[in-house]
Design a protein around this motif. Structure first.
Motif, short mmCIF file in Angstrom:
data_model
loop_
_atom_site.label_atom_id
_atom_site.label_comp_id
_atom_site.label_asym_id
_atom_site.label_seq_id
_atom_site.Cartn_x
_atom_site.Cartn_y
_atom_site.Cartn_z
N ARG A 188 60.29 113.94 23.27
CA ARG A 188 58.60 113.96 22.72
C ARG A 188 58.18 115.39 22.27
O ARG A 188 57.38 115.52 21.28
CB ARG A 188 57.75 113.36 23.85
CG ARG A 188 58.11 111.93 24.28
CD ARG A 188 57.38 111.26 25.26
NE ARG A 188 57.39 109.76 25.34
CZ ARG A 188 56.88 108.89 26.29
NH1 ARG A 188 56.10 109.67 27.01
NH2 ARG A 188 57.03 107.70 26.15
N ARG A 220 63.27 112.34 27.97
CA ARG A 220 62.17 111.85 27.14
C ARG A 220 61.27 112.86 26.81
O ARG A 220 60.58 113.05 25.85
CB ARG A 220 61.53 110.78 28.14
CG ARG A 220 60.18 110.14 27.59
CD ARG A 220 59.59 108.86 28.31
NE ARG A 220 60.42 107.72 28.22
CZ ARG A 220 61.14 107.25 29.27
NH1 ARG A 220 60.99 107.92 30.59
NH2 ARG A 220 61.80 106.16 29.33
N TRP A 237 52.52 106.29 23.10
CA TRP A 237 53.17 106.51 24.42
C TRP A 237 52.39 106.52 25.49
O TRP A 237 52.67 106.51 26.66
CB TRP A 237 53.51 107.94 24.39
CG TRP A 237 54.68 108.72 23.43
CD1 TRP A 237 55.59 107.71 23.15
CD2 TRP A 237 54.72 109.94 22.92
NE1 TRP A 237 56.38 108.55 22.20
CE2 TRP A 237 55.88 109.67 21.99
CE3 TRP A 237 54.03 111.10 23.09
CZ2 TRP A 237 56.42 111.07 21.26
CZ3 TRP A 237 54.51 112.32 22.28
CH2 TRP A 237 55.68 112.07 21.67
N ASN A 296 57.30 99.85 19.83
CA ASN A 296 58.26 100.11 20.61
C ASN A 296 59.65 99.08 20.50
O ASN A 296 60.12 98.88 21.63
CB ASN A 296 57.93 99.99 22.22
CG ASN A 296 56.58 101.10 22.56
OD1 ASN A 296 56.53 102.13 21.88
ND2 ASN A 296 55.82 100.68 23.41
N ASP A 350 51.51 109.51 18.22
CA ASP A 350 52.42 109.59 19.20
C ASP A 350 51.70 109.51 20.61
O ASP A 350 52.20 108.60 21.59
CB ASP A 350 53.23 110.75 19.21
CG ASP A 350 54.11 111.02 18.04
OD1 ASP A 350 54.55 109.91 17.54
OD2 ASP A 350 54.58 111.99 17.46
#
Length: 546
Positions: free
Chosen positions: A466, A462, A486, A223, A482
């Motif tokens: 995604r 978002r 996340w 991140n 992912d």
């Protein structure tokens, strides 16, 4: 490197390296490829480096990886531990953990051996030697990235260990491992050529752009949004680190005639079975049975199918989307058809003829009804099969294929950039126009509502970004990474994974209940250190909850 150069080597030498690479971390021989009598020519050094390339990954991991996530279900057997991991029914003794730990450290060992000995080849061209060292550093960084992603803290081995050293080595903090990876990739990028500078004989070798893209992926996993932007901007619209572009056909991107196209940044190299070398036949357990599939082992889920937008850019459940639950595959994102096989799918066969695939029970006019959903049968447990990575040139008998498997492509650079800019609050029409819009346009969207920048809030944006990653990379093995970064795995991997609407209408609206899953966020975000490794080396501490 050309595919037919991958295995040019002395047979005895390959066998020695293969044997050393297949032993546990603590049992590696200390003398393989260290004798000065071996390291005498560029060709011999390249043989060791080629072995490192072969150890980057394998088709089994590539195809089963998607079943670790909510995109697919491993309904027959436990391919590479995918069924156990996805369902949360595993412990430190699971074979996948032992195998993957061993595979990564085997690859690292090969790189360490190469880096420690290549300077003994005094006749090698200095520029070539620097490039080959950079390739080995990249491959070593690749292995460490996967190790720290799955396990967190792991032993950081920078040299070829003795048996005694391997028995007592402890885990290094994840932050230290990540710092080492980033440093390795910086060093590699400085010495690697750009993709356009490779000779035809070197196609498939690691390039400067691949090092930058992997660095961006490592940073994305942590991140570190600003750093992701910095790395991606080196590749978007610039040529100092290589020249890349989206390939003009999403379907064509995964066909053998388009290998090494403008979008491919790193792939696994394979050879057709007819070449008598490295090939794979995993797809025979993913394809419809009626076109030659053996049985179904990896099946796309309804959750994946639901993620594909309508052509007007709306989600199937949105007001005004035009979605018809009784005709669910019409007017959908074209990537659905390029990826997933559904009821009444027009399967293009090897000779370009079309075969209709019937997956709904009781609909196939052929009495064999090979592909129809039936609980406990060899057909798909979700009512869906896979199209992406079908090789029209593969063997009819077993789908044996030499089609390269793409590990990093330029679309990922664009979507990493979009995600980072979104998280920084910098997603605007310009960034959208550089990233999401061209990706959707290439996919086949033409409606302005799907292509134009949407005026939505952060939460909706978002979700858009995604979901774009999900549909763009479906069945390519990225989804599990992912949802882990996340921190959404405890939501999407808890409860039932579903299949098509072929079941009892009174349960979950008639959608097949394919697999019940559990994800414990207190421990499942890190894999347990393999039991056998800890039994040999008491200095390997265990991850929380295990």
């Amino acid at each position: 490197m050309k595919k037919n150069n991958i295995k040019k080597s002395a047979f005895a030498l390959v066998m020695l390296l293969a044997l050393s690479a297949c032993k546990k971390l603590d049992l590696y021989p200390t003398d393989a490829f260290t004798d000065g009598n071996y390291w005498t020519t560029t060709e011999k050094a390249n043989t060791v480096l080629n072995r490192a390339y072969q150890q980057i990954s394998n088709s089994g991991y590539f195809f089963s990886q998607e079943a670790l996530s909510d995109n697919a279900y491993n309904g027959r057997g436990d391919n590479n531990g995918a069924a156990s991991i996805a369902a949360g029914t595993y412990d430190p003794s699971l074979g996948r953990f032992k195998q993957e730990w061993r595979d990564h450290y085997s690859g690292i060992k090969t790189c360490n051996i190469f880096l420690e000995n290549v300077d003994k080849v005094t006749s090698m061209d200095a520029t070539l030697k620097a490039r080959m060292k950079a390739e080995a550093k990249f491959i070593r960084a690749w292995h460490y990235f996967l190790l720290e992603t799955w396990w967190g803290d792991v032993p950081l081995v920078k040299k070829d260990l003795t048996i005694d050293e391997a028995k007592v080595i402890a885990r290094s903090p994840k932050a230290e491992v990540v710092a080492f990876i980033l440093s390795e990739l910086d060093e590699a990028a400085a010495a690697l050529p750009v993709n356009t500078a490779l000779a035809d004989a070197d196609r498939g070798r690691i390039t400067k752009g691949a090092a930058i893209a992997l660095k961006a992926r490592v940073l994305l996993n942590d991140n570190r949004w600003g750093d992701v932007v910095t790395e991606c901007e080196k590749l978007i619209g610039k040529t100092d680190y290589g020249t890349y572009a989206l390939f003009n056909s999403y379907e064509g991107l995964f066909l053998p005639q388009n290998e090494y196209n403008s979008e491919v940044m790193l792939d696994l190299e394979y050879l057709p079975p007819s070449a008598g070398s490295r090939s794979y036949s995993d797809f025979r357990d993913m394809a419809p049975i009626s076109v030659g599939g053996r049985l179904n082992a990896i099946a796309p889920t309804q959750e994946l199918v639901d993620s594909y937008l309508m052509l007007n850019g709306k989600k199937p459940g949105d007001t005004g989307s035009g979605y018809d639950e009784n005709n669910p595959y019409v007017n959908r994102d074209p990537r659905l058809t390029n990826t997933v096989v559904y009821h009444l799918y027009n399967w293009k066969q090897r000779d370009n003829s079309i075969k209709v695939i019937y997956t709904k029970p009781g609909t196939d006019p052929n009495d064999s009804r090979f592909d129809e959903y039936a609980p406990g049968a060899t057909s798909s447990p979700t009512g869906y099969y896979t199209r992406k990575y079908f090789d029209p040139t593969s063997n009819v008998a077993d789908f044996g294929s030499g089609l390269n498997l793409i590990l990093i492509r330029y679309a990922d650079v664009l979507l990493m950039y979009a995600e980072a800019k979104m998280e920084l609050g910098q997603m605007d029409a310009t960034v959208w126009g550089q990233t999401i819009r061209p990706i959707r346009s290439r996919a086949g969207f033409t409606d302005a509502a799907a292509l134009n920048f949407p005026a939505v809030g952060v939460t909706d944006m978002r979700e858009i970004v995604r979901n774009e990653r999900r549909t763009e990379f479906a069945m390519e093995g990225l989804r599990i990474f992912d949802i882990r970064r996340w921190k959404t795995a405890e939501t999407v991997l808890s409860g039932w994974a579903h299949g098509a609407k072929f079941a009892d209408a009174s349960v979950d609206g008639g959608y097949i209940r394919a697999n019940l899953r559990t994800f414990d966020k207190s421990k499942n975000y890190l894999w347990p250190i393999p039991r056998d490794e800890r039994a040999i080396n008491p200095n390997l501490s265990q991850n929380p909850g295990w």
